[in-house]
Every structure is written in C-alpha cells, then in structure tokens.
Design an enzyme around this catalytic site. Structure first.
Site, PDB file in Angstrom:
ATOM      1  N   VAL A  11       7.162   4.157   0.608  1.00 48.80           N
ATOM      2  CA  VAL A  11       7.121   2.761   0.168  1.00 48.80           C
ATOM      3  C   VAL A  11       5.680   2.281  -0.021  1.00 48.80           C
ATOM      4  O   VAL A  11       5.345   1.688  -1.050  1.00 48.80           O
ATOM      5  CB  VAL A  11       7.879   1.860   1.178  1.00 48.80           C
ATOM      6  CG1 VAL A  11       7.620   0.387   0.914  1.00 48.80           C
ATOM      7  CG2 VAL A  11       9.369   2.147   1.099  1.00 48.80           C
ATOM      8  N   LYS A  35      -3.535  13.031   5.569  1.00 43.49           N
ATOM      9  CA  LYS A  35      -2.921  12.400   4.395  1.00 43.49           C
ATOM     10  C   LYS A  35      -3.962  11.590   3.620  1.00 43.49           C
ATOM     11  O   LYS A  35      -4.024  11.645   2.398  1.00 43.49           O
ATOM     12  CB  LYS A  35      -1.777  11.486   4.861  1.00 43.49           C
ATOM     13  CG  LYS A  35      -0.915  10.964   3.754  1.00 43.49           C
ATOM     14  CD  LYS A  35       0.151  10.023   4.288  1.00 43.49           C
ATOM     15  CE  LYS A  35       1.499  10.672   4.392  1.00 43.49           C
ATOM     16  NZ  LYS A  35       2.588   9.734   4.658  1.00 43.49           N
ATOM     17  N   THR A 121      11.822  -2.159   6.543  1.00 45.94           N
ATOM     18  CA  THR A 121      13.159  -2.691   6.818  1.00 45.94           C
ATOM     19  C   THR A 121      13.245  -2.962   8.317  1.00 45.94           C
ATOM     20  O   THR A 121      13.161  -2.029   9.122  1.00 45.94           O
ATOM     21  CB  THR A 121      14.222  -1.661   6.395  1.00 45.94           C
ATOM     22  OG1 THR A 121      14.017  -1.373   5.011  1.00 45.94           O
ATOM     23  CG2 THR A 121      15.621  -2.190   6.614  1.00 45.94           C
ATOM     24  N   GLU A 150      12.091  -4.114   0.586  1.00 48.13           N
ATOM     25  CA  GLU A 150      11.908  -3.257  -0.590  1.00 48.13           C
ATOM     26  C   GLU A 150      13.234  -2.591  -0.949  1.00 48.13           C
ATOM     27  O   GLU A 150      13.917  -2.073  -0.079  1.00 48.13           O
ATOM     28  CB  GLU A 150      10.826  -2.203  -0.282  1.00 48.13           C
ATOM     29  CG  GLU A 150      10.530  -1.289  -1.431  1.00 48.13           C
ATOM     30  CD  GLU A 150      10.258  -2.061  -2.731  1.00 48.13           C
ATOM     31  OE1 GLU A 150       9.360  -2.898  -2.753  1.00 48.13           O
ATOM     32  OE2 GLU A 150      10.978  -1.819  -3.717  1.00 48.13           O
ATOM     33  N   GLU A 154      14.212   6.189  -3.745  1.00 45.88           N
ATOM     34  CA  GLU A 154      13.416   7.406  -3.905  1.00 45.88           C
ATOM     35  C   GLU A 154      13.961   8.164  -5.105  1.00 45.88           C
ATOM     36  O   GLU A 154      15.160   8.195  -5.346  1.00 45.88           O
ATOM     37  CB  GLU A 154      13.492   8.269  -2.650  1.00 45.88           C
ATOM     38  CG  GLU A 154      12.646   7.692  -1.537  1.00 45.88           C
ATOM     39  CD  GLU A 154      12.709   8.506  -0.253  1.00 45.88           C
ATOM     40  OE1 GLU A 154      13.054   9.690  -0.302  1.00 45.88           O
ATOM     41  OE2 GLU A 154      12.416   7.924   0.798  1.00 45.88           O
ATOM     42  N   PHE A 251      27.845   3.902  -7.962  1.00 44.10           N
ATOM     43  CA  PHE A 251      28.016   4.215  -6.542  1.00 44.10           C
ATOM     44  C   PHE A 251      29.465   4.527  -6.168  1.00 44.10           C
ATOM     45  O   PHE A 251      29.902   4.251  -5.056  1.00 44.10           O
ATOM     46  CB  PHE A 251      27.486   3.059  -5.671  1.00 44.10           C
ATOM     47  CG  PHE A 251      26.155   3.407  -5.086  1.00 44.10           C
ATOM     48  CD1 PHE A 251      25.011   3.363  -5.858  1.00 44.10           C
ATOM     49  CD2 PHE A 251      26.044   3.837  -3.775  1.00 44.10           C
ATOM     50  CE1 PHE A 251      23.787   3.735  -5.340  1.00 44.10           C
ATOM     51  CE2 PHE A 251      24.823   4.206  -3.245  1.00 44.10           C
ATOM     52  CZ  PHE A 251      23.692   4.157  -4.029  1.00 44.10           C
ATOM     53  N   ALA A 254      32.341  10.461  -5.376  1.00 43.31           N
ATOM     54  CA  ALA A 254      32.672  11.117  -4.102  1.00 43.31           C
ATOM     55  C   ALA A 254      31.739  12.312  -3.911  1.00 43.31           C
ATOM     56  O   ALA A 254      31.211  12.862  -4.875  1.00 43.31           O
ATOM     57  CB  ALA A 254      34.120  11.584  -4.130  1.00 43.31           C
ATOM     58  N   CYS A 262      17.074   5.944   4.728  1.00 44.84           N
ATOM     59  CA  CYS A 262      17.441   4.519   4.823  1.00 44.84           C
ATOM     60  C   CYS A 262      18.892   4.267   5.219  1.00 44.84           C
ATOM     61  O   CYS A 262      19.142   3.625   6.230  1.00 44.84           O
ATOM     62  CB  CYS A 262      17.127   3.821   3.504  1.00 44.84           C
ATOM     63  SG  CYS A 262      15.357   3.712   3.211  1.00 44.84           S
ATOM     64  N   LYS A 265      20.047   5.088   8.943  1.00 45.23           N
ATOM     65  CA  LYS A 265      19.413   4.290  10.002  1.00 45.23           C
ATOM     66  C   LYS A 265      19.686   2.798   9.825  1.00 45.23           C
ATOM     67  O   LYS A 265      19.831   2.076  10.801  1.00 45.23           O
ATOM     68  CB  LYS A 265      17.915   4.590  10.072  1.00 45.23           C
ATOM     69  CG  LYS A 265      17.054   3.838   9.091  1.00 45.23           C
ATOM     70  CD  LYS A 265      15.584   3.963   9.430  1.00 45.23           C
ATOM     71  CE  LYS A 265      14.708   3.427   8.315  1.00 45.23           C
ATOM     72  NZ  LYS A 265      14.805   2.003   8.040  1.00 45.23           N
TER      73      LYS A 265
HETATM   74  N1  LIG Z   1      11.815   5.436   1.679  1.00 37.59           N
HETATM   75  C1  LIG Z   1      12.549   4.555   1.050  1.00 37.59           C
HETATM   76  O1  LIG Z   1      13.236   4.853   0.068  1.00 37.59           O
HETATM   77  C2  LIG Z   1      12.573   3.111   1.500  1.00 37.59           C
HETATM   78  C3  LIG Z   1      13.103   2.134   0.626  1.00 37.59           C
HETATM   79  C4  LIG Z   1      13.107   0.813   1.060  1.00 37.59           C
HETATM   80  C5  LIG Z   1      12.613   0.461   2.312  1.00 37.59           C
HETATM   81  N2  LIG Z   1      12.114   1.443   3.132  1.00 37.59           N
HETATM   82  C6  LIG Z   1      11.584   1.047   4.437  1.00 37.59           C
HETATM   83  O2  LIG Z   1      10.156   1.018   4.340  1.00 37.59           O
HETATM   84  C7  LIG Z   1       9.580   1.419   5.588  1.00 37.59           C
HETATM   85  C8  LIG Z   1       8.658   2.620   5.369  1.00 37.59           C
HETATM   86  O3  LIG Z   1       9.451   3.694   4.906  1.00 37.59           O
HETATM   87  P1  LIG Z   1       8.818   5.017   4.284  1.00 37.59           P
HETATM   88  O4  LIG Z   1       9.944   5.822   3.765  1.00 37.59           O
HETATM   89  O5  LIG Z   1       7.701   4.634   3.353  1.00 37.59           O
HETATM   90  O6  LIG Z   1       8.202   5.693   5.584  1.00 37.59           O
HETATM   91  P2  LIG Z   1       7.245   6.974   5.666  1.00 37.59           P
HETATM   92  O7  LIG Z   1       7.554   7.608   6.946  1.00 37.59           O
HETATM   93  O8  LIG Z   1       7.335   7.737   4.396  1.00 37.59           O
HETATM   94  O9  LIG Z   1       5.780   6.324   5.720  1.00 37.59           O
HETATM   95  C9  LIG Z   1       5.253   5.613   6.784  1.00 37.59           C
HETATM   96  C10 LIG Z   1       3.740   5.837   6.835  1.00 37.59           C
HETATM   97  O10 LIG Z   1       3.200   4.984   7.833  1.00 37.59           O
HETATM   98  C11 LIG Z   1       2.176   5.695   8.516  1.00 37.59           C
HETATM   99  N3  LIG Z   1       1.959   5.073   9.833  1.00 37.59           N
HETATM  100  C12 LIG Z   1       2.710   5.182  10.953  1.00 37.59           C
HETATM  101  N4  LIG Z   1       2.179   4.426  11.931  1.00 37.59           N
HETATM  102  C13 LIG Z   1       1.083   3.834  11.420  1.00 37.59           C
HETATM  103  C14 LIG Z   1       0.111   2.944  11.935  1.00 37.59           C
HETATM  104  N5  LIG Z   1       0.178   2.505  13.190  1.00 37.59           N
HETATM  105  N6  LIG Z   1      -0.903   2.537  11.124  1.00 37.59           N
HETATM  106  C15 LIG Z   1      -0.982   2.999   9.854  1.00 37.59           C
HETATM  107  N7  LIG Z   1      -0.089   3.841   9.310  1.00 37.59           N
HETATM  108  C16 LIG Z   1       0.926   4.247  10.071  1.00 37.59           C
HETATM  109  C17 LIG Z   1       2.716   7.122   8.589  1.00 37.59           C
HETATM  110  O11 LIG Z   1       1.677   8.049   8.815  1.00 37.59           O
HETATM  111  C18 LIG Z   1       3.350   7.256   7.199  1.00 37.59           C
HETATM  112  O12 LIG Z   1       2.427   7.744   6.248  1.00 37.59           O
HETATM  113  C19 LIG Z   1      10.743   1.696   6.527  1.00 37.59           C
HETATM  114  O13 LIG Z   1      11.040   0.551   7.263  1.00 37.59           O
HETATM  115  C20 LIG Z   1      11.892   1.997   5.572  1.00 37.59           C
HETATM  116  O14 LIG Z   1      13.151   1.713   6.129  1.00 37.59           O
HETATM  117  C21 LIG Z   1      12.076   2.748   2.749  1.00 37.59           C
END
Ligand SMILES: NC(=O)c1ccc[n+]([C@@H]2O[C@H](COP(=O)([O-])OP(=O)(O)OC[C@H]3O[C@@H](n4cnc5c(N)ncnc54)[C@H](O)[C@@H]3O)[C@@H](O)[C@H]2O)c1
Length: 451
Positions: A11, A35, A121, A150, A154, A251, A254, A262, A265
C-alpha cells in the site's frame, strides 16, 4: 504537497509512487533497511503491474525518495500517511503495534499543522487512539488524524489507485477534509466521489467492504458445493444470477476460497470487534468456516479420485502459488495450505508460478520445501506428474502453451480450483478434469463410487 508515507509495503509504495506521479514531493519511510537500499537503487521489491514505469519517472525527477529516517521525512510534511501492517494478533484482533509505535513517536517530530492519515486497515476507534498518542506531545490544533482506508486490489493496485471508484475520508475537521480533497482531486477527475464522513464510519467502511466481498465468495462456494451434489453447473448459475442488476456479475466465481493479506484478517478483525461490543456477527462466522473448508476441498476430491489418502510415490504439479493472479503475494494463499496437506499425505510436488516462486519458497514449511521442486515454466511442471492442480487463475493458464497434457503427464488428470476450462473441451481432449461446482469430466463413475 509534501507527503511522508510511513511503511513502504504494497500500500505504501503504490500510494507514495502514485502521489509522486501526480506532482507531489513524497518521502517513503520504512524500518527495513535492505528494502530502503533496494528502493533507492531503483529496484522494486514487489510485483505490481504498471508500477515500474511511474516509479522510475518520479524517482528520476527527484519527487520520490526513500529513507529509514522518519523524523527528517515528516518534519516538513503537510500530510503523513500511515501505511503500516496490521496483521492478525491473538483471537483474530488486528495487531496495532506498528501503528501505535509510530503514532507514539510522531508527536515529537511534526512541525506546523499536519494531517496524519491512517491508510492502514484498523479497527474502529484506532483514529482516537492515534490522536491521543500524538496529542501527548503536540498541541491539538497542530494536527488532525484522518481515516482514509485504501481499497486497491493487489495485481491492479496502480490502476485502482489512479482511478479509484471512490475515496473515503473520515474526519470531522473541515481543514483536514479540504486538504484531502485537494490531494485526491487529480485522481477523481472523471467524477467518482470523495466521500467525507466521520472517522468511525470510515474505519468501519473498509471492514464492511472486505467482509461483504468475502461473504460473496463463500456464498458462491456453498452454491458450488450444492451444484456438485445435484449435478448442476455453478457457471450457469453464476450467469443466471449475475445478470440480475441487484446482484451484479462480479465476485461470483466459485473456487478454492479467498486468501491474501486482507480478506482473512479483516473478516476476523471485524468479527472480533463485534464480539468486543457484545455482538455475535453470525454471518462472518460461517464465511470463515466455509473458507477454511473450501481451501482444502481440492485435496478431498483428490482422495476421492485416487481412492486413498496416502499419496506416497505420487507427484503432483501445482500451477499458481500466489493468492491471486498478477501478484507475488502469497499471504494466506490456498496453494500454501494445499501443498502442506499433500506433503503430509506423502506426495512430492512440482510448483510453478509466473511471479511468486521466491515468496512462496520463503513462506512455506520445511517439510514442503524438502518435498517440492520449483520450475520456471508451465511445461516443466507437467513432467511425469500424476495430476495437475490449478490454484491461481493466471492468464497464461487459461490457454496453456502445452499442446496436449497427455504428452507430458503420466496421465492427463487435472484438479482445477479456479474453473479455467470448458467442460466440453476437456471431454473432447480426453482429460480427466475435476473442477469446482461442475460435474467431473472423463472420470469413470465407478472409480468415484468405489472410493
Ligand atoms: N495489501 C493490500 O492489498 C491492502 C489493500 C488495502 C489495505 N491494506 C492495508 O494496508 C496496511 C498495509 O498493508 P501492506 O500490504 O502494504 O503491508 P506490507 O506488509 O506489505 O507493508 C508494511 C511495511 O511497513 C513497514 N514497517 C513495519 N513497521 C514499521 C515501522 N515501525 N516504521 C516504518 N515502517 C514499518 C514494513 O517493513 C513493510 O515494508 C494494512 O493495514 C493492510 O490491511 C492492504
């Protein structure tokens, strides 16, 4: 605008890159030093279609930078986005440790009025907690905390971010709402709405969206399970109901269940929140149970077909390891569970995925690793196998480059968890084809009855 994005995962990286592409100055922060080095070096650690070109352009023009130093990144920011992980903690509740840790530090770092935006989220009430944490070190009129969930998917994240169907902004502050409208206006020029509401409603909106989608999937999977028992075809049923505008066509496919970072969880988390407030969210209880069952339903079908739960001496090919096509994300991917179940039954596996081999290898168990070989083409995954399993509907599997499955496999047996092939074609091609919610093809009836 000057923007800081804290957390540069799926995200954060997509949001940061897209905001930079629309002309903002964006500093992305992450605690993962490797990273950050990779990103500075121009390498993108995730696979996401369309991301590379806009990433390169913004990085070259200096609008997109990467750092581990949060203080420097946020001190001149007009807006700070929290894109931090919120994985499932105990009991299914969201683990907010990363969000709260960052919130606890931010108050001492911000300069001038700043909008702090929660894009992660998070359960309802988290905005209040973030506000209190920042407020211990910073005057209340120097910042606002906004919820901006958001909705990107993906695999289509850039497209979704650039052309969102809606932008949800949760705040009671008109000043913060105006800044958010200004930021997002370039993304909604075709007229899609920026919906401003109170913060708790925005927080709930994200969970409601994902729970509704997960419910649709589990519902169709239950319909498919009935179809299998009565000799109906779930594809026909899908078309029959999807043309009803009250239901809609999307959506309704089947398959072998939902996965990803997402849906699992988020369904758990809102179920937990409901419980915390004395409410038993019964529908979601069933949605989760159906999904658990559905993920490994393909293994039950294999046991039935082979007439045993001992797969020693058998080798199976797996096409598709990511939780869905066009991503390398394997979090909660059905393929992880299926591989595990098959190896427990003594099978050897050969796995192929266009993008997710390395992430799958990192996430799977030692036992699976010892019994699974990874190959780099669809064809190589077919060599000398006793059956093929299709776990993800990557486009390349729809019209495979292999001419005839029987030329490569010990026997042409396919268990398709994503219903990619037409039943008549499979019949004519002489393939034993077992899919979801549709009658098995070229399976000797007595073979299944004996089992
Ligand atoms: N992946 C999706 O499709 C999606 C879509 C909508 C919402 N979300 C929500 O967005 C949020 C992030 O999801 P994601 O998939 O991007 O997660 P992710 O695990 O891909 O990325 C999280 C990043 O945060 C970094 N991080 C962790 N702790 C940190 C800190 N203290 N300081 C700085 N960086 C730190 C990690 O190293 C990692 O790079 C979640 O709450 C998720 O539910 C995800």
């Amino acid at each position: 605008m000057n923007i800081a994005v804290i957390g540069t995962g799926y995200v954060g990286l997509v949001s940061g890159t897209c905001f930079a592409d629309s002309g903002n100055e964006v500093a992305c922060v992450d605690i993962d030093e490797d990273k950050v080095v990779e990103l500075r070096d121009g390498q993108i650690p995730i696979y996401e279609p369309g991301l590379k070109s806009i990433f390169k352009r913004s990085q070259k023009e200096g609008r997109l930078t990467f750092t581990t130093d949060m203080e420097t990144a946020v001190q001149d920011a007009d807006i700070v986005f929290l894109c931090l992980p919120t994985p499932p903690g105990g009991d299914g509740q969201a683990d907010l440790s990363a969000v709260m840790q960052v919130a606890g530090e931010l108050g001492g770092m911000l300069n001038g009025y700043t909008v702090v935006v929660d894009k992660s989220t998070v359960p309802v009430g988290t905005g209040d907690r973030v506000e209190s944490a920042i407020g211990t070190q910073l005057d209340k009129n120097k910042f606002d905390v906004v919820s901006n969930p958001e909705f990107l998917r993906e695999g289509a994240a850039v497209e979704d971010f650039m052309y969102p169907e809606r932008v949800v902004v949760g705040t009671e502050s008109e000043r913060a709402a105006e800044i958010m409208r200004t930021l997002y206006e370039p993304f909604v020029r075709s007229g899609n709405p920026i919906i401003v509401m109170d913060r708790p409603s925005a927080e709930i909106t994200k969970y409601a969206a994902n729970s509704m989608l997960a419910t649709k999937i589990s519902f169709m999977n239950e319909i498919a399970n009935i179809c299998e028992r009565v000799g109906a075809n779930v594809d026909h049923v899908r078309r029959g109901i999807g043309t009803d505008s009250r239901i809609g066509p999307r959506f309704l496919f089947a398959g072998i269940g939902y996965g990803g970072s997402c849906f699992p969880k988020d369904v758990q988390a809102i179920h937990y929140t409901a419980g915390q407030h004395g409410y038993d969210f019964k529908i979601l209880d069933s949605v989760m149970k159906v999904n658990e069952m559905q993920k490994v339903s393909i293994v039950a079908k294999m046991e039935e077909y082979f007439g045993t739960d001992d797969f020693s001496g058998k080798t199976f090919g797996l096409w598709g390891l990511s939780f869905k096509p066009e991503t390398d994300d394997i979090r909660e991917a059905p393929a992880l569970y299926i591989a595990d179940e098959l190896v427990k039954r003594g099978a050897n596996l050969v796995g192929y995925d266009p993008e997710a081999i390395s992430t799958f290898r990192q996430a799977t168990t030692e036992e699976v690793k010892e019994n699974m070989k990874f190959v780099h083409s669809q064809k190589d995954a077919l060599k000398d196998i006793d059956a093929l399993l299709i776990c993800t509907e990557w486009n390349e599997f729809r019209r495979p480059t292999v001419d005839r499955f029987q030329d490569h496999m010990n026997q042409p047996v396919i268990f398709d968890g994503r219903n990619l092939y037409d039943l008549d074609r499979a019949q004519k091609a002489g393939i034993t084809y077992i899919s979801v919610g549709r009658s098995p093809v070229n399976v000797e009836r007595n073979k299944l009855d004996e089992a």
